[in-house]
Write a protein that holds these residues in place. Structure first.
Motif, PDB file in Angstrom:
ATOM      1  N   LYS A 165     -40.295  10.136  -2.274  1.00 49.76           N
ATOM      2  CA  LYS A 165     -40.948   9.838  -3.527  1.00 49.76           C
ATOM      3  C   LYS A 165     -42.405  10.107  -3.899  1.00 49.76           C
ATOM      4  N   GLY A 166     -43.006   9.947  -2.630  1.00 51.97           N
ATOM      5  CA  GLY A 166     -44.522  10.291  -2.877  1.00 51.97           C
ATOM      6  C   GLY A 166     -44.854  11.803  -2.578  1.00 51.97           C
ATOM      7  N   GLY A 167     -43.927  12.623  -2.577  1.00 49.43           N
ATOM      8  CA  GLY A 167     -44.240  14.112  -2.106  1.00 49.43           C
ATOM      9  C   GLY A 167     -44.268  14.505  -0.712  1.00 49.43           C
ATOM     10  N   ALA A 168     -43.237  14.095   0.168  1.00 47.88           N
ATOM     11  CA  ALA A 168     -43.472  14.458   1.393  1.00 47.88           C
ATOM     12  C   ALA A 168     -42.636  15.582   1.194  1.00 47.88           C
ATOM     13  N   ASN A 169     -42.701  16.446   2.404  1.00 47.90           N
ATOM     14  CA  ASN A 169     -41.955  17.940   2.138  1.00 47.90           C
ATOM     15  C   ASN A 169     -40.667  17.831   2.859  1.00 47.90           C
TER      16      ASN A 169
ATOM     17  N   THR B 277     -36.092  27.656   6.661  1.00 46.39           N
ATOM     18  CA  THR B 277     -36.951  28.670   7.332  1.00 46.39           C
ATOM     19  C   THR B 277     -38.472  28.496   7.122  1.00 46.39           C
ATOM     20  N   PHE B 278     -39.429  29.282   7.570  1.00 50.06           N
ATOM     21  CA  PHE B 278     -40.762  29.117   7.495  1.00 50.06           C
ATOM     22  C   PHE B 278     -41.002  29.248   6.073  1.00 50.06           C
ATOM     23  N   TRP B 279     -40.417  30.167   5.309  1.00 43.99           N
ATOM     24  CA  TRP B 279     -40.598  30.265   3.804  1.00 43.99           C
ATOM     25  C   TRP B 279     -40.355  29.327   2.939  1.00 43.99           C
ATOM     26  N   GLN B 280     -39.041  28.563   3.459  1.00 43.69           N
ATOM     27  CA  GLN B 280     -38.861  27.298   2.649  1.00 43.69           C
ATOM     28  C   GLN B 280     -39.795  25.950   3.059  1.00 43.69           C
ATOM     29  N   GLU B 281     -40.295  26.071   4.299  1.00 41.72           N
ATOM     30  CA  GLU B 281     -41.080  24.913   4.589  1.00 41.72           C
ATOM     31  C   GLU B 281     -42.698  24.984   3.854  1.00 41.72           C
ATOM     32  N   TRP B 282     -43.195  26.228   3.748  1.00 37.73           N
ATOM     33  CA  TRP B 282     -44.349  26.366   3.137  1.00 37.73           C
ATOM     34  C   TRP B 282     -44.624  26.741   1.800  1.00 37.73           C
ATOM     35  N   GLU B 283     -43.477  27.142   1.113  1.00 35.86           N
ATOM     36  CA  GLU B 283     -43.912  27.658  -0.186  1.00 35.86           C
ATOM     37  C   GLU B 283     -43.928  26.502  -1.126  1.00 35.86           C
ATOM     38  N   VAL B 284     -44.536  26.780  -2.331  1.00 39.38           N
ATOM     39  CA  VAL B 284     -44.688  25.771  -3.344  1.00 39.38           C
ATOM     40  C   VAL B 284     -43.541  25.316  -3.990  1.00 39.38           C
ATOM     41  N   LYS B 285     -43.278  24.003  -4.042  1.00 38.90           N
ATOM     42  CA  LYS B 285     -41.893  23.606  -4.577  1.00 38.90           C
ATOM     43  C   LYS B 285     -42.176  22.411  -5.489  1.00 38.90           C
ATOM     44  N   ASN B 286     -41.156  22.079  -6.237  1.00 34.16           N
ATOM     45  CA  ASN B 286     -41.369  20.958  -6.895  1.00 34.16           C
ATOM     46  C   ASN B 286     -41.008  19.565  -6.193  1.00 34.16           C
ATOM     47  N   ARG B 287     -41.536  18.521  -6.643  1.00 31.60           N
ATOM     48  CA  ARG B 287     -41.386  17.402  -5.812  1.00 31.60           C
ATOM     49  C   ARG B 287     -40.114  16.742  -5.773  1.00 31.60           C
ATOM     50  N   VAL B 288     -39.303  16.231  -5.008  1.00 32.39           N
ATOM     51  CA  VAL B 288     -37.976  15.684  -5.295  1.00 32.39           C
ATOM     52  C   VAL B 288     -38.053  14.465  -6.093  1.00 32.39           C
ATOM     53  N   ILE B 289     -37.342  14.341  -7.163  1.00 31.75           N
ATOM     54  CA  ILE B 289     -37.100  13.409  -7.879  1.00 31.75           C
ATOM     55  C   ILE B 289     -36.166  12.017  -7.177  1.00 31.75           C
ATOM     56  N   VAL B 290     -36.884  10.950  -7.175  1.00 29.97           N
ATOM     57  CA  VAL B 290     -36.170   9.765  -6.410  1.00 29.97           C
ATOM     58  C   VAL B 290     -36.008   8.810  -7.402  1.00 29.97           C
TER      59      VAL B 290
END
Length: 635
Positions: free
Chosen positions: A570-574, A621-634
């Motif tokens: 919820k706080g933005g963890a990847n 993948t590396f690309w999924q881990e480090w690309e800009v992504k939207n925060r998961v809504i909890v």
């Protein structure tokens, strides 16, 4: 639920464990195994057909379930006899016989669901209502029996022996209790970060890592229409103009998929003179403090140029700071630009940092490194002197009981419990205080045992001992509402006193990691998340990593803290973060379910939530881990 089932089906550890589970049956030895199927079966069974040796373990669940079958939970657990299992079908008959190839010609609505994964979960999503949906038309007793069978007989833990009573992970003040001594660290592995993508040698350096799939070239081809600064052959056409002096404007907020700006690109690839000119022009002031998805500023990714000497480094720092560049900005491993320049062997002159407090920039990173500043000998400050008995309102909680005073106990462990409390008190007066293992007041608060009941339990003391104080006080434990509220109040006081929520101990762990691992979740379930949320709001980096490449979310998963995991996400963890062994959150969970069967159900609950609501995947993948992504809504 469908997404979680898909991720469970992709778990190689669970597939292997499920395939190794042995369930004795009353028909065993007669070709009537209820889990593997047999030649004789009832037409209204859940599924049909014998299971070929090459089939998925989940295919076994299409075997017949007889009303006289006797199932065993595991060799180490009690046997469970289920008589009179309902034999019924909905309005249309979906039972069938297998053909000569052992294949059922048509599947019922639940057969596909069962074959989708190795086992069901015990999360709140796996409720009776969910089974009603998949078994529409069946009676309530039938639905409940199916639910019970799926949960019991498709669990990898069912085949594990020596299932002892669930243990509780203990906090050890004098060792790296968060990590293991044999864990792989950044020292052992060349871990790729997004800043490495600004170098043409990325593929040659990291191409052997399985998570770099697809390859850099293929990923670029799949990312048509998005901007990239670098390609395997050199700068992209859109980036080349910035190094060919075709423009003097560098203030465009042009970002790639990892939040790299033109300053990142110039620092990593261009000659030093071009980077310096861009800074001196002043046009980059609005982007000078941009950090990529790993927390790296432009100075974190600066090219190691042997021709750049102390004078150029001093001038670089001067022009950058004139634009309000933050020299204390840290990446995910706790490294500031000063750490990076030190690792390159560059000389950093003290007067370049004349207005900064050395105690702020002489901080260790996740690996324990401290920047080296010319003409400055780092000496640990002395915080001696008598402590005031009234420290910022802590007088009632300074020492839980005189029996815990260090001078009054012969038990070193109990004395250390008291010392942790004393460290908290000292930290309220001096925000730079740390103990011999680098713990600041926040670390100590996470580790401290604040109740007499928990101290007695933790150190094997007799609660009946009169020296522990009034009998009613000995019943209070750390997971109680009273003590959790106390811990929350102490946290607020420490943060108000200026404690650094991103301070790393000698093991590379931050206070957020310590709290994620240590906060109890047994009784009081509201204040634990509030503590983590307060730390995040105070500036704790939710994606900071220790020397094993673990984030606080990895640690919450390893310590089976589902509430902590929810709060961190919820706080933005990847949720796509991987450690130094390139393990995802789900892979860590799978591994712990096998190695820690006593806490199997808790790890299962963590995994269910992560692969469901949090959208974590089995092997990012590396690309999924480090690309800009939207925060998961909890919710």
């Amino acid at each position: 639920m469908g997404r979680r089932i898909t991720e469970l089906a992709n778990s190689p550890i669970q597939v292997r464990a499920a395939s190794e589970v042995h369930f004795p049956s009353a028909h065993e030895g007669q070709g009537h195994s209820p889990m593997c199927g047999g030649s004789d079966y009832h037409e209204s069974s859940v599924g049909a057909g014998s299971r070929p040796s090459s089939a998925s373990p989940s295919d076994a669940y299409s075997g017949s379930i007889h009303d006289s079958d006797v199932f065993m939970e595991s060799q180490a657990s009690r046997s469970c006899v289920l008589f009179d299992i309902p034999e019924e079908s909905p309005s249309q008959d979906w039972g069938c016989r297998s053909n000569s190839m052992g294949v059922c010609p048509r599947d019922g609505p639940f057969a596909k669901f069962l074959r989708a994964t190795t086992f069901m979960t015990e999360s709140s999503a796996n409720t009776t209502g969910t089974f009603r949906k998949h078994l529409a038309g069946y009676s309530e007793p039938y639905v409940k029996v199916v639910k019970r069978l799926v949960k019991r007989f498709t669990s990898p833990a069912a085949g594990l022996e020596n299932m002892t009573q669930e243990h509780n992970l203990r906090v050890a003040w004098n060792e790296d209790w968060i990590g293991g001594p044999e864990a792989t660290t950044v020292f052992d592995t060349d871990v790729p970060l997004p800043g490495h993508l600004l170098n043409v040698d990325f593929s040659a350096r990291f191409g052997h890592i399985p998570s770099i799939a697809p390859t850099w070239e293929d990923w670029l081809n799949q990312s048509q229409g998005t901007f990239h600064w670098m390609t395997p052959k050199g700068p992209s056409p859109g980036a080349y103009m910035y190094i060919s002096e075709q423009t003097s404007r560098h203030d465009e907020p042009l970002l790639d998929r990892h939040r790299h700006t033109v300053l990142h690109f110039l620092a990593a690839y261009a000659p030093f003179s071009i980077l310096y000119q861009a800074l001196a022009s002043g046009t980059v002031k609005d982007i000078v403090n941009y950090q990529n998805t790993a927390g790296q500023t432009f100075m974190h990714v600066i090219r190691d140029d042997a021709s750049v000497g102390p004078d150029q480094i001093e001038e670089l720092i001067r022009v950058a700071r004139a634009l309000s560049f933050n020299m204390l900005a840290r990446d995910c491993y706790g490294r500031s630009p000063l750490h990076v320049l030190t690792m390159m062997g560059k000389t950093i002159r003290l007067h370049s940092l004349h207005d900064l407090d050395p105690r702020e920039y002489l901080q260790r990173d996740a690996l324990g490194f401290i920047p080296i500043i010319d003409n400055l000998s780092p000496v640990r400050p002395y915080f001696g002197g008598d402590l005031s008995s009234d420290v910022l309102g802590l007088r009632h909680y300074a020492i839980p009981h005189p029996a815990l005073h260090p001078t009054l106990s012969n038990d070193p462990a109990v004395s250390q419990e008291s010392q942790l409390v004393q460290n908290i008190r000292v930290s309220m007066e001096n925000r730079f205080h740390e103990d011999d293992l680098g713990h600041n007041g926040l670390h100590c608060l996470a580790m401290a045992t604040l109740s007499l009941g928990s101290i007695a339990e933790k150190h094997g003391l007799d609660r009946a001992t009169e020296s522990l104080g009034p009998r009613e006080n000995r019943k209070v434990v750390d997971s109680s509402e009273q003590i959790m509220e106390l811990r929350l109040d102490l946290l607020k006081t420490l943060l108000a006193a200026g404690q650094d929520p991103n301070h790393r101990d000698v093991f590379g762990n931050t206070p957020l990691m310590a709290f994620a691992a240590a906060l109890p979740e047994e009784n009081e379930y509201k204040r634990g998340p509030l503590i983590l949320q307060l730390l995040i709001e105070a500036g704790a980096d939710v994606n900071a990593r220790n020397k094993r490449g673990e984030t606080a979310l990895h640690i919450a998963v390893r310590f089976h803290r589902k509430l902590a995991a929810r709060t961190l996400v919820k706080g933005g963890a990847n949720v796509d973060a991987r450690n130094c062994e390139f393990q995802s959150l789900l892979e860590v969970c799978d591994e712990k379910m096998q190695s820690e069967p006593q806490a199997y159900s808790k790890y299962l609950a963590c995994r269910a939530w992560l692969s469901g609501a949090a959208h974590a995947v089995q092997s990012p993948t590396f690309w999924q881990e480090w690309e800009v992504k939207n925060r998961v809504i909890v919710d």
